[in-house]
Structure formats: structure tokens, C-alpha cells
Design an enzyme around this catalytic site. Structure first.
Site, PDB file in Angstrom:
ATOM      1  N   GLY A 178      37.090  30.065  45.610  1.00  0.00           N
ATOM      2  CA  GLY A 178      36.400  29.159  44.708  1.00  0.00           C
ATOM      3  C   GLY A 178      36.000  29.866  43.435  1.00  0.00           C
ATOM      4  O   GLY A 178      36.677  30.787  42.983  1.00  0.00           O
ATOM      5  N   LYS A 224      27.644  29.300  43.388  1.00  0.00           N
ATOM      6  CA  LYS A 224      28.878  29.791  43.999  1.00  0.00           C
ATOM      7  C   LYS A 224      29.419  28.717  44.928  1.00  0.00           C
ATOM      8  O   LYS A 224      28.759  28.317  45.885  1.00  0.00           O
ATOM      9  CB  LYS A 224      28.595  31.083  44.770  1.00  0.00           C
ATOM     10  CG  LYS A 224      29.793  31.704  45.454  1.00  0.00           C
ATOM     11  CD  LYS A 224      29.360  33.026  46.086  1.00  0.00           C
ATOM     12  CE  LYS A 224      30.500  33.729  46.772  1.00  0.00           C
ATOM     13  NZ  LYS A 224      30.077  35.036  47.324  1.00  0.00           N
ATOM     14  N   ASP A 258      30.696  47.718  50.601  1.00  0.00           N
ATOM     15  CA  ASP A 258      31.542  47.375  49.449  1.00  0.00           C
ATOM     16  C   ASP A 258      30.799  47.644  48.144  1.00  0.00           C
ATOM     17  O   ASP A 258      30.849  46.841  47.212  1.00  0.00           O
ATOM     18  CB  ASP A 258      31.976  45.916  49.532  1.00  0.00           C
ATOM     19  CG  ASP A 258      33.159  45.613  48.605  1.00  0.00           C
ATOM     20  OD1 ASP A 258      33.870  46.566  48.224  1.00  0.00           O
ATOM     21  OD2 ASP A 258      33.372  44.440  48.265  1.00  0.00           O
ATOM     22  N   LEU A 315      31.552  31.872  35.502  1.00  0.00           N
ATOM     23  CA  LEU A 315      31.266  33.305  35.467  1.00  0.00           C
ATOM     24  C   LEU A 315      32.371  34.133  36.101  1.00  0.00           C
ATOM     25  O   LEU A 315      32.607  35.272  35.707  1.00  0.00           O
ATOM     26  CB  LEU A 315      29.929  33.593  36.174  1.00  0.00           C
ATOM     27  CG  LEU A 315      28.694  32.909  35.583  1.00  0.00           C
ATOM     28  CD1 LEU A 315      27.472  33.184  36.443  1.00  0.00           C
ATOM     29  CD2 LEU A 315      28.456  33.370  34.155  1.00  0.00           C
ATOM     30  N   GLY A 316      33.028  33.565  37.098  1.00  0.00           N
ATOM     31  CA  GLY A 316      34.078  34.308  37.778  1.00  0.00           C
ATOM     32  C   GLY A 316      34.800  33.435  38.771  1.00  0.00           C
ATOM     33  O   GLY A 316      34.297  32.390  39.200  1.00  0.00           O
ATOM     34  N   LYS A 317      36.001  33.860  39.120  1.00  0.00           N
ATOM     35  CA  LYS A 317      36.809  33.136  40.091  1.00  0.00           C
ATOM     36  C   LYS A 317      37.152  34.063  41.236  1.00  0.00           C
ATOM     37  O   LYS A 317      37.381  35.258  41.042  1.00  0.00           O
ATOM     38  CB  LYS A 317      38.087  32.595  39.445  1.00  0.00           C
ATOM     39  CG  LYS A 317      37.851  31.544  38.381  1.00  0.00           C
ATOM     40  CD  LYS A 317      39.168  31.032  37.807  1.00  0.00           C
ATOM     41  CE  LYS A 317      38.927  29.964  36.748  1.00  0.00           C
ATOM     42  NZ  LYS A 317      40.205  29.449  36.181  1.00  0.00           N
TER      43      LYS A 317
END
Length: 661
Positions: free
Chosen positions: A67, A84, A178, A61-63
Site C-alpha cells: 500500500g 498507512k 531492521d 509520503l511513500g509507497k
């Protein structure tokens, strides 16, 4: 994924947070006080276990820096989750490890339908693996990028849920710090899920935080200028940026370099597109530079725009703001909304007729008559450039209020930044993943020309940066942001103090003329931008009166210029004994008797104020007085004194008239 721990009954609910008295234990102890906790808590495991036996891993899904995040399906239940994985060998900064553990503790303690849930945590000497809720629709950033512009109903739906989650956090003593589109996810039903609490922290109302973190485009003035802050006010600012982006489809602060962005944020200077939105008052309130005047989360949750069309407000709390801003903002928003509806109705009835010149002038005069505080929150005229907060005390003349040719105006702005958005922010912001994106077409490109989207002309006038960023340089919303930086990195003091704000250009002669004409006193009546026939009677106009051309020639003093535009010099002369109030009440007729006494245009009380009758004989006679005696007639006798003394007053007035003659 090998080496993670298997579930064991009686495991301590900690993550190896250190010995008693250590900073890690302090963080854990503080977060443990959060209420309410989840009914069953989060499972934390420290024994060896192979996650592949429990979960079927799927696409990435994402980097992130430490990690990646993968989608996975639990083999036993079929539940889809996001896993994650954080590699400890990539964590070089001890402070980053503190943030990761704090994120786990805080997210484990929060239980809200619009906040990503953590199910389990596995940890060994090499990795930390977090099993969390999966949001199938991806990031809100991508959702907006595909649609460019959301409807007001959809915008309100998303923003209400974001406000609900942030209010829950603040109520439990947590500040996110954030908030951005990339950290807001959508589930199957397009409901909001806030993620990435890596920069979050606990706060107390009587203490200040001094960690300057977050994404620069969403950072508040306190953050970019390195000032201590309590916490919730930085989330309120970020909510203002989010709402602006949801409403207009672009970022409010789009400085093309470090110095410009700092200046824009510090002054609260942003473009406000002219497309109507009832949320603009709330946006201005949330983007107030002064944190004491900025809307709190309670103010936002109780704002009428957020709750419009809903039976209940976002929260059952009362607004905590002590200022008059909420009521004022609500009145202004209601005024804009009602004015817009009325204008639309009139336009339809008149066949979409364009406004006349007199209507535009009337609207401009209304905007100038507003109080200083009201002008701080709303702008009535689209062609008026608002004043900066630092210049509210000195009103500008109408002559320098320039029309914007690009159909935009700025809010809280003292200048206009020209040019195309240039390179991204420098590395001091650590925001390579937040400033540019290549996966979405620019609105100005030919490929982006599709029905329902912005035209090239509109795109050229809007911030070019928008919300477009590079996919490969941006972390997933599931991931902690490594964007923490100290105040020395964010700001060089010379950048703010030395930055110059463009000054408005001098007015052109035509604009000065229109300004001067609009400044005439109330006795002179205007109809359709022309003076009435009675006022501009040719017999009243002296052949010696200066014309506009002669006044503009060198050698004519400015004082004479202002007098000539407002009234004939004989009327406003310092030596004149004519009452300006009585003159304003005159109804000048076309045909008047040939000879009348001066009392027809003079109030008796004006003569009573003159003590030295003898001195009047030596004073110079007012210019054109004889002409006005011949022309003025049939006006009512103004008398403001006691009516019982009318005879005595009248006799004194006649005596004065005889002395004047």
C-alpha cells in the site's frame, strides 16, 4: 478509504487475531505482556466509517509492497498525522500478515519519545489502516545525503536518541531487527523517531531466534551466515553500521556482489577513513564479529563518547559486558584523543611542520609493541595494515607493513578490494530498494562539486556505493520491509568457504632494508636515522665486513644477513664469550689508550659460568677480538655477585684471561 470502522465504545482491543490457540493469538498474547503500555492505549475499530470525514488526505509520503503512506490532517483538531493503508489482497504470504499484526501490537505497546506512536487502527475485510505520528523532516537517510558529513556534535545528538530508543525496546523484550537510515525519521525539531517494526519480535535471553531478516548492508554475521541468535546482538551490529555512516557519510560494508558482501561482513572487514573521529573505538566494538565480544546496548549507552558533553548517560543501567573491552576501548580512545590534541598543538607551534622520518618510525614501533588485544581495538599508525583476527597469534614483521597510498586503511582487514563498485546485489537479497538511489548526486560527478563537500580525489578512494539509493525503489520508513529471507537465500556455503582473501604483496628491498636496520639491538644508538659517530668509528669497522650490496647477492645465507644488520659478526658470534649486556652499556670514546685488558668490556660473572677452562683453549678465537681489545677502554667493571667475594671473583677472572691468552 471507505469501509473502515467508526469508534464504538466497548470495542475489543484486538485486530481479529484468530481463534484461541492460534498462532496469531499467541503473538497477541505475547505482545500484550509488554510494559509499560500507553496510558490510553490505541483505539482499534472494526465498524464501517469513512476516514475522509475525519481526515483531510494530502500528499503521498511513500509507497510499499502492500500500500502507501499519506500525510493527512485531522479536521477536528488540526493534528497532522501519517496514514498507512495496507491492502489485504496484496498480502500473499501468511507470514507477512503475522508481521504486520505484530508490528501493530508492538508499536502500540511501546511509549517512548523517539519511537513513532500509533494513534488508531482501522480494519475491515479489505484493508488495515493505521493512523500514526507524523515526522515532518523525513528520513535520516535523506538528511545525511544532503549534507554528506555531519559534525560530531550533531552525530552524537542523533546517535544518543537512537540508542535511547533501542535500549527502551531491549529493556521491554523487543528486538527491532531492521535498524537502518530509512527507518529512522526526524520530527520538526530534528529529533529521532524510529519507525517500521515490521520485522521486530519478542526475545528471551535463554532462547534463540532463527528468522534471518533485515537489510543486507546492516545485517550481522549471524544473519548472513544463518546462525541462530538471541536478538539484541543484531541490533548492536546495526547500530555500529549506523554510527559509521553518521560519522563518515558512507557505508562500512560495500561489497559489489553477494559473495563479497558476505565475506566482508563475516570477517568484520571494513574501510576506516583516515579523518579522525573519537567514535572509531566504539564503532569497532559494535562491529565485532564474535557476538559475545560485541558491545551490548548497555555498553553503548554508557560509553564515554555517547555521553560526552552531557550531564547524564543515556540510561541509568550498568554495562553488562564481562570482558575487558570497555575499559580497553576507553583507554585507547583517550590515547588517540590526547595524542591528536598534542600533535595539533605542536604543529601550530612549529608552523605546521611535517613529521620527520624518525617520528614516523617511532610511531610504527609503538604500534607494533601493543598487545594483541589492544591491536584488535585500535591502530596507532595510519600507515599500518592491521591484522585479521584469525592471524593475531602470528605477528607480522615490520617489513610487510605497507603504507597505504590512498590515505585509507582497513579495520579487521586481510586484504583490499580494488575496483569500482559494480552492480547491485542479486535478487536473493530482496533489497532493490536498499542498494541504489538516483535522487542524489554521486560525489564523483561534476555536479556534486560544491564547497564543503568531498573532493573528487577523496571520493575516488571512498566506497562508491555509499548510502546513495534509488528513491523509487525504496519503501518509506513508515512501511514494513518485505526483506525477509531464509538462510538458503542469503548464503551458499561455497561462497564463504571458497572465497579467497587477497594476500599482501611481498615487501620491496627498500622496505626490507628499513626493517632490518630497525631490528638492531639496543646497544646500537640511532640519532636521526643515522648511527652515532662513536658506534660507527671507522677504526671499529672491519674492511672485511660485508656490505649491504654484497649481502644481497646470491649465495649469502639469510642467517648471515640478519646478523650483519644487527651487529658485527664478531660481537654476536655463537663462539663469542663477550657479554651482550655489558657490550650494550659501553660508552665508546673517540680517543682511547693504546692497550687495555679485556676486563674493560667483560663481566666477571660471564667467566664464572664457564666450567671447562681447558676447553676454551681449543675453541676458535672470536673474529676481530684483538681489534676490540685495542679500542675498548674505560668501561665500568660489571659485577652482579656478592660484593664480599669481589677479590676471589676478580682472581678467577684474571686466571681465565690468562688461559685465553
Amino acid at each position: 478509504m471507505e469501509g473502515a470502522a467508526a469508534p464504538v465504545a466497548g470495542d475489543r482491543p484486538d485486530l481479529g487475531l484468530g481463534a484461541p490457540g492460534s498462532p496469531r493469538e499467541a503473538v497477541a498474547g505475547a505482545t500484550a505482556a509488554l510494559e509499560p503500555r500507553k496510558p490510553h492505549g490505541v483505539k482499534r475499530h472494526h465498524h464501517k466509517h469513512n476516514l475522509k470525514h475525519r481526515y483531510e488526505l494530502q500528499e503521498t509520503l511513500g509507497k510499499g509492497t502492500y500500500g502507501k503512506v499519506k500525510r493527512a490532517t485531522e479536521r477536528f483538531s488540526g493534528r497532522v498525522v501519517a496514514i498507512k493503508s495496507i491492502r489485504k489482497d496484496k498480502i500473499k504470504d501468511e507470514q507477512d500478515m503475522v508481521h504486520i499484526r505484530r508490528e501493530i501490537e508492538i508499536m502500540s505497546s511501546l511509549n517512548h519519545p523517539h519511537i513513532i506512536s500509533i494513534y488508531e487502527v482501522f480494519e475491515n475485510k479489505d484493508k488495515i489502516v493505521i493512523i500514526m505520528e507524523y515526522a515532518s523532516k523525513g528520513e535520516l537517510y535523506d538528511y545525511i545525503s544532503e549534507r554528506r558529513r555531519l559534525s560530531e556534535r550533531e552525530t552524537r545528538h542523533f546517535f544518543r536518541q537512537i540508542v535511547s530508543a533501542v535500549h527502551y525496546c531491549h529493556k521491554n523484550g523487543v528486538v527491532h531487527r531492521d535498524l537502518k537510515l530509512e527507518n529512522i525519521l526526524l520530527d520538526d525539531n530534528c529529533n529521532i523517531k524510529i519507525a517500521d517494526f515490521g520485522l521486530s519480535n519478542l526475545y528471551q535471553k535463554d532462547k534463540f531466534l532463527q528468522t534471518f531478516c533485515g537489510s543486507p548492508l546492516y545485517a550481522s554475521p549471524e544473519i548472513v551466515n544463518g546462525r541462530p541468535y538471541r536478538g539484541p546482538e543484531v541490533d548492536s551490529w546495526a547500530l555500529g553500521v549506523l554510527l559509521y555512516t553518521l560519522v563518515y557519510g558512507t557505508m562500512p560494508f560495500d561489497g559489489f556482489d553477494h559473495k563479497n558482501l558476505i565475506r566482508q561482513i563475516s570477517s568484520g572487514e571494513y574501510r576506516e577513513p583516515t579523518q579522525p573521529s573519537d567514535a572509531r573505538g566504539l564503532i569497532r566494538w559494535m562491529l565485532m564479529v564474535n557476538p559475545d565480544r560485541r558491545a551490548t546496548i548497555e555498553d553503548i549507552a554508557n560509553h564515554w563518547w555517547v555521553n560526552w558533553g552531557y550531564k547524564s548517560s543515556v540510561c541509568d543501567c550498568d554495562a553488562l559486558h564481562d570482558s575487558e573491552s570497555p575499559l580497553l576501548a576507553r583507554i585507547i580512545d583517550w590515547h588517540h584523543r590526547s595524542t591528536g590534541l598534542q600533535a595539533d598543538t605542536e604543529a601550530k607551534m612549529k608552523g605546521l611542520a611535517k613529521p620527520t622520518t624518525s617520528e614516523v618510525m617511532l610511531e610504527r614501533q609503538r604500534s607494533l609493541k601493543k598487545s594483541k588485544k589492544e591491536n584488535d581495538f585500535a591502530q596507532s599508525g595510519q600507515d599500518a595494515v592491521p591484522e585479521s583476527p584469525s592471524k593475531l597469534s602470528s605477528k607480522r614483521p615490520k617489513g610487510i607493513l605497507k603504507k597505504r597510498s590512498n590515505s585509507e586503511h582497513r579495520s579487521h582487514s586481510t586484504g583490499f578490494i580494488e575496483g569500482v563498485v559494480g552492480p547491485a546485489l542479486p535478487s536473493t537479497f530482496k533489497m532493490e530498494q536498499d542498494l541504489c538511489r538516483t535522487g542524489v548526486l554521486l560525489p564523483s560527478s561534476p555536479e556534486a562539486e560544491v564547497p564543503g563537500k568531498l573532493s573528487p580525489k577523496q571520493s575516488a578512494t571512498m566506497p562508491k556505493k555509499g548510502i546513495l539509493k534509488k528513491t523509487q525503489q525504496r519503501e518509506s520508513g513508515y512501511y514494513s520491509s518485505p526483506e525477509r529471507s531464509e538462510s538458503s537465500e542469503l548464503l551458499d556455503s561455497n561462497d564463504v568457504m571458497g572465497s579467497s582473501i587477497p594476500s599482501p604483496s611481498p615487501p620491496d628491498p627498500a622496505r626490507v632494508t628499513s626493517h632490518s636496520l630497525s631490528c638492531r639491538r639496543k646497544g646500537i644508538l640511532k640519532h636521526s636515522s643515522k648511527y652515532s659517530a662513536g658506534t660507527m668509528d671507522p677504526a671499529l669497522v672491519s674492511p672485511e665486513m660485508p656490505t649491504l650490496e654484497s649481502l644481497s647477492e646470491p649465495g649469502v645465507p639469510a642467517e648471515g644477513l640478519s646478523r650483519s644488520y644487527s651487529r658485527p659478526s664478531s660481537v654476536i658470534s655463537d663462539d663469542s664469550v663477550l657479554s651482550s649486556d655489558s657490550f650494550d652499556l659501553l660508552d665508546l670514546q673517540e680517543n682511547r689508550p693504546a692497550r687495555q685488558r679485556i676486563r674493560s668490556c667483560v663481566s666477571a660473572e660471564n667467566f664464572l659460568q664457564i666450567q671447562d677452562f681447558e676447553g676454551l683453549q681449543n675453541r676458535p678465537r672470536p673474529q676481530y677480538l684483538k681489534r676490540y681489545r685495542n679500542r675498548l677502554a674505560d668501561s665500568s667493571f660489571s659485577l652482579l655477585t656478592d660484593m664480599d667475594d669481589v677479590t676471589q671473583v676478580y682472581k678467577q677472572a684474571l686466571e681465565i684471561c690468562s688461559k685465553l691468552n
